[in-house]
Design an enzyme around this catalytic site. Structure first.
Site, PDB file in Angstrom:
ATOM      1  N   SER A 172      32.167  38.674  44.249  1.00 44.82           N
ATOM      2  CA  SER A 172      32.017  40.030  44.643  1.00 44.82           C
ATOM      3  C   SER A 172      33.053  40.928  43.940  1.00 44.82           C
ATOM      4  O   SER A 172      34.290  40.460  43.719  1.00 44.82           O
ATOM      5  CB  SER A 172      31.867  40.448  46.070  1.00 44.82           C
ATOM      6  OG  SER A 172      31.834  41.757  46.190  1.00 44.82           O
ATOM      7  N   ASN A 216      44.819  43.574  41.819  1.00 40.82           N
ATOM      8  CA  ASN A 216      44.107  44.863  41.693  1.00 40.82           C
ATOM      9  C   ASN A 216      43.970  45.426  43.050  1.00 40.82           C
ATOM     10  O   ASN A 216      44.401  44.950  43.995  1.00 40.82           O
ATOM     11  CB  ASN A 216      42.779  44.409  41.313  1.00 40.82           C
ATOM     12  CG  ASN A 216      41.862  44.012  42.507  1.00 40.82           C
ATOM     13  OD1 ASN A 216      41.236  44.961  43.337  1.00 40.82           O
ATOM     14  ND2 ASN A 216      41.687  42.776  43.104  1.00 40.82           N
ATOM     15  N   ILE A 266      41.389  48.117  43.502  1.00 39.34           N
ATOM     16  CA  ILE A 266      40.361  49.027  43.067  1.00 39.34           C
ATOM     17  C   ILE A 266      39.853  49.609  44.178  1.00 39.34           C
ATOM     18  O   ILE A 266      39.403  51.169  44.150  1.00 39.34           O
ATOM     19  CB  ILE A 266      39.014  48.002  43.023  1.00 39.34           C
ATOM     20  CG1 ILE A 266      39.445  47.113  41.609  1.00 39.34           C
ATOM     21  CG2 ILE A 266      37.915  48.935  42.232  1.00 39.34           C
ATOM     22  CD1 ILE A 266      39.883  47.719  40.325  1.00 39.34           C
ATOM     23  N   GLY A 267      40.082  49.308  45.514  1.00 38.24           N
ATOM     24  CA  GLY A 267      39.730  50.240  46.771  1.00 38.24           C
ATOM     25  C   GLY A 267      38.031  50.271  47.064  1.00 38.24           C
ATOM     26  O   GLY A 267      37.512  51.226  47.366  1.00 38.24           O
ATOM     27  N   CYS A 319      39.504  42.691  52.379  1.00 42.11           N
ATOM     28  CA  CYS A 319      39.808  43.530  51.344  1.00 42.11           C
ATOM     29  C   CYS A 319      40.966  44.313  51.572  1.00 42.11           C
ATOM     30  O   CYS A 319      41.235  44.828  52.599  1.00 42.11           O
ATOM     31  CB  CYS A 319      38.672  44.780  51.017  1.00 42.11           C
ATOM     32  SG  CYS A 319      39.576  45.576  49.376  1.00 42.11           S
ATOM     33  N   ASN A 358      39.457  35.657  49.825  1.00 41.28           N
ATOM     34  CA  ASN A 358      39.726  37.102  49.005  1.00 41.28           C
ATOM     35  C   ASN A 358      41.067  36.839  48.664  1.00 41.28           C
ATOM     36  O   ASN A 358      41.618  35.855  48.693  1.00 41.28           O
ATOM     37  CB  ASN A 358      39.442  38.086  50.047  1.00 41.28           C
ATOM     38  CG  ASN A 358      38.812  39.190  49.251  1.00 41.28           C
ATOM     39  OD1 ASN A 358      39.257  39.739  48.319  1.00 41.28           O
ATOM     40  ND2 ASN A 358      37.939  40.171  50.171  1.00 41.28           N
TER      41      ASN A 358
HETATM   42  C1  LIG Z   1      38.987  43.382  40.313  1.00 36.87           C
HETATM   43  C2  LIG Z   1      38.725  42.639  41.285  1.00 36.87           C
HETATM   44  C3  LIG Z   1      37.612  43.227  42.213  1.00 36.87           C
HETATM   45  C4  LIG Z   1      37.227  42.504  43.288  1.00 36.87           C
HETATM   46  N1  LIG Z   1      36.379  43.304  44.273  1.00 36.87           N
HETATM   47  C5  LIG Z   1      35.951  42.811  45.384  1.00 36.87           C
HETATM   48  C6  LIG Z   1      35.083  43.354  46.048  1.00 36.87           C
HETATM   49  O1  LIG Z   1      34.442  44.445  46.043  1.00 36.87           O
HETATM   50  N2  LIG Z   1      34.505  42.961  47.307  1.00 36.87           N
HETATM   51  C7  LIG Z   1      34.947  41.560  47.618  1.00 36.87           C
HETATM   52  O2  LIG Z   1      34.821  40.943  48.795  1.00 36.87           O
HETATM   53  N3  LIG Z   1      36.077  40.772  46.976  1.00 36.87           N
HETATM   54  C8  LIG Z   1      36.400  41.469  45.445  1.00 36.87           C
HETATM   55  N4  LIG Z   1      37.204  40.797  44.606  1.00 36.87           N
HETATM   56  C9  LIG Z   1      37.536  39.356  45.252  1.00 36.87           C
HETATM   57  C10 LIG Z   1      36.889  38.561  44.575  1.00 36.87           C
HETATM   58  O3  LIG Z   1      35.724  38.357  44.572  1.00 36.87           O
HETATM   59  C11 LIG Z   1      37.554  36.959  44.674  1.00 36.87           C
HETATM   60  O4  LIG Z   1      37.539  36.858  46.279  1.00 36.87           O
HETATM   61  C12 LIG Z   1      38.980  36.801  44.200  1.00 36.87           C
HETATM   62  O5  LIG Z   1      38.955  37.478  43.225  1.00 36.87           O
HETATM   63  C13 LIG Z   1      39.625  35.507  44.062  1.00 36.87           C
HETATM   64  O6  LIG Z   1      38.783  34.669  43.276  1.00 36.87           O
HETATM   65  P1  LIG Z   1      39.459  34.594  41.771  1.00 36.87           P
HETATM   66  O7  LIG Z   1      40.723  33.954  41.679  1.00 36.87           O
HETATM   67  O8  LIG Z   1      38.396  33.678  41.107  1.00 36.87           O
HETATM   68  O9  LIG Z   1      39.150  35.696  41.223  1.00 36.87           O
HETATM   69  C14 LIG Z   1      37.535  41.415  43.898  1.00 36.87           C
HETATM   70  C15 LIG Z   1      38.669  40.792  42.781  1.00 36.87           C
HETATM   71  C16 LIG Z   1      38.947  41.405  41.765  1.00 36.87           C
HETATM   72  C17 LIG Z   1      40.022  40.938  40.695  1.00 36.87           C
END
Ligand SMILES: Cc1cc2nc3c(=O)[nH]c(=O)nc-3n(C[C@H](O)[C@H](O)[C@H](O)COP(=O)(O)O)c2cc1C
Ligand SMILES: Cc1cc2nc3c(=O)[nH]c(=O)nc-3n(C[C@H](O)[C@H](O)[C@H](O)COP(=O)(O)OP(=O)(O)OC[C@H]3O[C@@H](n4cnc5c(N)ncnc54)[C@H](O)[C@@H]3O)c2cc1C
Ligand code: FES
Lengths: 262, 304
Positions: free
Chosen positions: B21, B69, B71-72, B130, B192
């Protein structure tokens, strides 16, 4: 748009910190238009992790090449300056929405500050090809950063240079000669403005632009992760519309509509 | 041929690789870069009851082997999501899971109720983790009672598959995992992002406007692996591993530790088709090790 491995044709050092990188990039060269950018993977390693965005500085359509112009400021660009012909980079592009030329203007005011000049060469090439005349205001720290201005047909372009150290052109900010120019032409419907540069300069020009009756386009920069409108990291506040993404809704926006202070 | 398909709740995934996500938009932005139907599934950007503009800038900054990040949860809100984004999702030949959040307990089930009738939505991922919002995010996901209340509320609102997305920013993730199971979760997604911060020592200002944010990318992989390991040992529903997966080797490690599927996040920003290469890599690894299905890899951790 797409993602491509692009061979380095050559890299030319322009001054102490500025380099021009020529890349073989057929697909990008065929479709790119001024104001668009590419998202470049520095190296196939975890640090630096993210891609870096660079404006398309120039397009050589017949050769299928594009040029980037960059200043070395951090880890990524320090690695880039070691580039040799034959190396390759993975590029996504052309990305973003660039400048549009659908207005009725016949003369373009083009203003560049510092590395904001990167997309401006491509812009000027295109404006001249469209038969527009160009009044180009270019400001930099010092004279060695001002290069290549004699390449255009000088009958179609009027050039105003400014340097902060006074080593070339007007001594001071490029916004001063711009302001003098606009004092006489603020209602001139044959004009349109195109701006790219540091935020402080953009704010100043926005103020000037509100006193003019014609349109101004600005190319913005924000730190980016995805470059394609997914991560929502590169937001810019627009006066009537709320947040927009610099990478996918821009990087070119209506200057008068940007809320620089959020 | 290795059978890569997995089942989580009522979801049948053709392979165990999903897009995380917030890192894959609404599934259409990367269409030009690769064939999205090769994926096991996608998880949408979080959808909330009302539109959210997101946080002030700067929202992202790179860190060594990662990024922060804040983003909110910027998103168009559930009504516009259903009108504008849902029709585009129709064209995707893969499983679509909608990630849902709210700033009140009720908002979660309200949002899910509005989407329950859409066939295109195969399941929900409940985001109680989040770090970038005042209400509803971490505040819910660090409290086992609220977690159970939120999940059981959503359980009443839908018969589709429910995943619960957990935060690593807790003393004991197993407690929250159990609360989610008690609430009726079909699977758990973890982790997350990890709460983090950066400071510019010249200006002495924080790198992010909201001061703290969420760390993602390869820097968090060891944390994520440990959390998956702890949760898998304690509960019996499927776990989806997330955190710093950049290559197929990273993904394989999560399966060995016990993950049933994995999600790819930050990698999407760097290599849009990276997930496809991961799927191919997992298949080759299984083949080479004489496994007929991905299930043989899951939980195959050997004694140290
Ligand atoms: C820019 C950005 C935006 C994200 N937005 C969401 C979100 O809207 N909802 C959510 O559940 N996780 C969000 N995540 C978390 C990711 O889904 C994931 O759990 C986290 O980035 C760890 O995985 P990774 O190391 O492969 O990025 C976001 C991550 C990033 C970097
Ligand atoms: C659409 C777009 C087009 C761009 N075009 C060009 C171009 O044509 N030529 C060029 O030289 N640069 C351009 N930039 C800026 C360029 O992307 C950054 O200079 C580059 O990413 C820095 O990478 P680094 O690893 O060397 O620096 P880092 O180590 O990442 O950062 C070093 C310093 O630079 C600052 N910085 C990082 N990213 C940016 C940014 N995007 N804008 C301003 N400051 C930044 C950081 O805050 C830090 O203080 C563009 C940026 C955008 C968004
Ligand atoms: S850089 Fe990701 S939305 Fe612009």
């Amino acid at each position: 748009m797409g993602a491509y491995h692009c061979q380095v044709i050559q890299q030319i050092q322009i001054d102490e910190h500025i380099y021009r990188l020529v890349l073989q990039a057929h697909e990008i060269a065929q479709t790119a238009y001024p104001g668009q950018f590419v998202h470049l993977r520095i190296a196939d390693q975890l640090n630096p992790l993210l891609r870096r965005p660079f404006s398309i500085h120039r397009v050589l359509r017949d050769k299928g090449q594009i040029e980037l112009l960059y200043r070395v400021i951090g880890r990524g660009t320090s690695l880039m300056k070691q580039t040799k012909p034959g190396d390759s980079y993975h590029l996504m592009g052309p990305l973003g929405k660039g400048f549009v030329f659908d207005g009725k203007f016949t003369t373009a005011i083009v203003v560049a500050g510092g590395m904001g000049v990167a997309p401006v060469f491509f812009l000027i090439d295109e404006l001249l090809a469209l038969g527009k005349s160009v009044i180009f205001f270019w400001g930099a720290r010092c004279g060695s950063e001002l290069f290549g201005v004699l390449q255009w047909n000088q009958s179609a372009i009027e050039i105003h240079l400014a340097t902060e150290d006074g080593s070339q052109g007007y001594h001071g900010m490029v916004t001063d000669p711009l302001q003098t120019f606009l004092n006489h032409r603020s209602e001139d419907a044959s004009l349109a403005g195109f701006v790219c540069g540091p935020r402080a300069m953009l704010k100043k020009i926005q103020l000037l632009s509100t006193r003019t009756s014609f349109e101004w386009q600005v190319s913005l920069e924000e730190t980016m992760a995805c470059g394609v409108g997914v991560c929502q990291g590169c937001a810019v506040m627009l006066k009537n519309e709320g947040f927009r993404m610099v990478c996918s809704d821009g990087p070119v926006f209506d200057l008068k509509n940007v809320a620089f202070d959020g | 041929m290795v059978d890569l398909s997995v089942k989580i709740g009522n979801l049948h995934l053709k392979n165990p690789v999903l897009m995380a996500s917030g890192t894959f938009g609404y599934g259409t932005e990367y269409r030009d870069y690769f064939d999205v139907s090769l994926l096991g599934g996608i998880i949408t950007k979080t959808v909330t009851g009302k539109m959210r503009e997101g946080n002030p800038m700067p929202r992202i900054v790179e860190t060594p082997c990662g990024m922060l990040n804040s983003i909110g949860l910027a998103n168009v809100g559930v009504d516009r999501f259903c009108q504008e984004k849902m029709p585009e999702l129709d064209h995707l030949d893969t499983v679509v899971i909608v990630n849902v959040a709210g700033s009140t307990i009720e908002e979660y089930s309200e949002v899910v109720e509005k989407m329950q009738g859409y066939d295109r939505v195969d399941g929900f991922e409940i985001n109680i983790s989040c770090p970038n919002v005042k209400k509803g995010g971490l505040e819910f996901g660090t409290d086992p009672e609220i977690t159970e209340t939120v999940v059981s509320g959503v359980r009443k609102a839908t018969d589709k598959t429910i995943l619960v997305k957990l935060t690593p920013n807790v003393t004991d993730i197993v407690t929250i995992a159990r609360a989610s199971v008690n609430g009726g979760a079909d699977g758990l997604s973890l982790i997350n992002t990890v709460l983090g911060m950066g400071v510019d020592i010249e200006t002495r200002k924080p790198h992010l406007a909201r001061i703290v944010g969420g760390l993602s990318g390869p820097a968090i992989k060891p944390i994520a692996l440990a959390k998956v390991y702890q949760v898998v040992k304690a509960i019996s529903i499927p776990v989806i591993g997330i955190g710093g997966i950049m290559k197929w080797e990273d993904a394989v490690a999560f399966f060995i530790v016990g993950a049933t599927a994995i999600q790819v996040g930050t990698l999407n920003f760097i290599e849009p088709d990276g997930a496809v290469k991961i799927i191919q890599g997992i298949e080759r690894y299984c083949e080479k090790n004489g496994m007929r299905s991905i299930g043989e890899l899951t939980g195959s951790l050997q004694k140290g």
